[in-house]
Scaffold this motif. Structure first.
Motif, PDB file in Angstrom:
ATOM      1  N   ILE A  74      42.665  39.839  48.248  1.00  0.00           N
ATOM      2  CA  ILE A  74      42.279  40.806  47.422  1.00  0.00           C
ATOM      3  C   ILE A  74      41.133  41.604  47.424  1.00  0.00           C
ATOM      4  O   ILE A  74      41.125  43.022  47.288  1.00  0.00           O
ATOM      5  CB  ILE A  74      42.428  40.255  45.746  1.00  0.00           C
ATOM      6  N   ARG A  90      43.677  33.745  48.441  1.00  0.00           N
ATOM      7  CA  ARG A  90      44.144  34.745  47.533  1.00  0.00           C
ATOM      8  C   ARG A  90      43.140  35.736  47.129  1.00  0.00           C
ATOM      9  O   ARG A  90      43.216  37.042  47.360  1.00  0.00           O
ATOM     10  CB  ARG A  90      44.811  34.254  46.045  1.00  0.00           C
ATOM     11  N   ASP A  91      41.821  35.360  46.765  1.00  0.00           N
ATOM     12  CA  ASP A  91      40.887  36.233  46.255  1.00  0.00           C
ATOM     13  C   ASP A  91      40.258  37.064  47.553  1.00  0.00           C
ATOM     14  O   ASP A  91      39.986  38.095  47.406  1.00  0.00           O
ATOM     15  CB  ASP A  91      39.762  35.511  45.581  1.00  0.00           C
ATOM     16  N   HIS A  97      45.504  40.753  38.765  1.00  0.00           N
ATOM     17  CA  HIS A  97      44.509  40.494  39.563  1.00  0.00           C
ATOM     18  C   HIS A  97      43.289  41.731  39.334  1.00  0.00           C
ATOM     19  O   HIS A  97      42.356  41.704  40.004  1.00  0.00           O
ATOM     20  CB  HIS A  97      44.773  40.800  41.136  1.00  0.00           C
ATOM     21  N   GLU A 103      47.583  48.418  40.881  1.00  0.00           N
ATOM     22  CA  GLU A 103      46.293  48.073  41.089  1.00  0.00           C
ATOM     23  C   GLU A 103      45.782  48.682  42.312  1.00  0.00           C
ATOM     24  O   GLU A 103      44.318  49.099  42.259  1.00  0.00           O
ATOM     25  CB  GLU A 103      46.089  46.440  41.205  1.00  0.00           C
ATOM     26  N   THR A 139      39.445  40.296  39.586  1.00  0.00           N
ATOM     27  CA  THR A 139      39.066  39.968  41.073  1.00  0.00           C
ATOM     28  C   THR A 139      39.028  41.245  41.574  1.00  0.00           C
ATOM     29  O   THR A 139      37.922  41.495  42.404  1.00  0.00           O
ATOM     30  CB  THR A 139      40.178  39.147  41.747  1.00  0.00           C
TER      31      THR A 139
END
Length: 292
Positions: free
Chosen positions: A139, A135-136, A13, A175, A16
């Motif tokens: 994140i 999802r984004d 990810h 991440e 993003t």
């Protein structure tokens, strides 16, 4: 929430995450980001098994409200059986209802991690900052909580061995480590001393290595020999840089220019190709030593 299931690793990810860091800097401004220079302290969210469950959860929620500077917001925390770690109703306020997974009744030291994420949902909701798609947007929430000083708890809640695993949040451990490292490089704060999870500590180290790579890409003067040589060859050909490198060349009436991401906030910077120079990011105010 990974509960005795497989834990995803690596940086799937990353783009993003970088977009989320840029969005935070742009929406909050340099001055507001600087007010988050101090992270949530471990002692302020400590939760032991002898603490009253509901009173303790309310106390930690109030600490998150204080840290995110939401003085007129009140969090009402409850528990129920669910698939996800937690959920918050994003109403008009000032009261917000947060539900935590029943698992936290017996895993109380991780309640702070779950609340760091859910209260950040409220913070972003009030800012009017969101990404399209669930999802984004999740994140973005993980990244914002971590970058603004509360998300180290999410990485510390990551534990994994041959028999069991637990991870909260949508980011991978590496991440989370990357975002923590980006924060550390801005504020000079070392969160590794707070980790109780050996796996979290390791993930932070990997994230720091990845974050350092951002500072060592051409045309920055800190770039390594191989990168500098490739950059010089592509500059000489005035070609568009190939895939896999963070910079790109373009020509206009003023001559050849190169664009590249700021290693702090990832805002695109575009400067003339004219040798050694300093460039200043207009978003995060980082001054960059370049050899264009």
């Amino acid at each position: 929430m990974a509960n005795d299931g497989p834990v995803e690793h690596g940086y799937p990810h990353l783009e993003t995450v970088r977009a989320a860091i840029t969005a935070l800097w742009k929406r909050l401004s340099y001055d507001t980001v600087q007010t988050f220079a101090t992270s949530v302290a471990p002692a302020d969210v400590a939760f032991c098994d002898t603490d009253d469950l509901h009173l303790g959860a309310q106390r930690v929620a109030r600490e998150m409200v204080r840290h995110y500077r939401l003085p007129d917001a009140r969090m009402i925390v409850g528990f129920r059986e669910m698939t996800h770690a937690a959920n918050v109703e994003l109403a008009a306020g000032p009261e917000y209802f947060i539900e935590l997974n029943d698992r936290f009744r017996t895993h109380r030291r991780d309640i702070g991690a779950a609340l760091a994420h859910e209260v950040m949902h409220v913070y972003l909701h009030r800012l009017g900052l969101s990404f399209p798609g669930t999802r984004d947007n999740e994140i973005l929430t993980d990244t914002a909580a971590t970058y603004l000083g509360a998300g180290w708890l999410l990485l510390d809640a990551y534990r994994e061995d041959s028999a069991s695993s637990q991870k909260l949040g949508y980011l991978t451990p590496e991440e989370f480590g990357y975002v923590l490292a980006k924060r550390s490089l801005v504020f000079g704060e070392d969160p590794s001393v707070w980790f109780t999870s050996p796996q979290g500590y390791t993930a932070y180290g990997k994230g720091m290595a990845r974050a350092r790579e951002d500072e060592q890409q051409p045309p920055l003067t800190a770039a390594g020999w191989a990168g500098r040589r490739r950059y010089a060859r592509e500059r000489k050909q005035a070609a568009t840089a190939p895939a896999g490198v963070p910079y790109a060349f373009s020509a206009d009436g003023g001559g050849l220019r190169v664009s590249f991401p700021c290693p702090t906030c990832h805002q695109k910077i575009r400067v003339p190709v004219r040798g050694r120079m300093r460039a200043r990011c207009g978003v995060c105010r980082t001054v960059l030593e370049c050899d264009t």
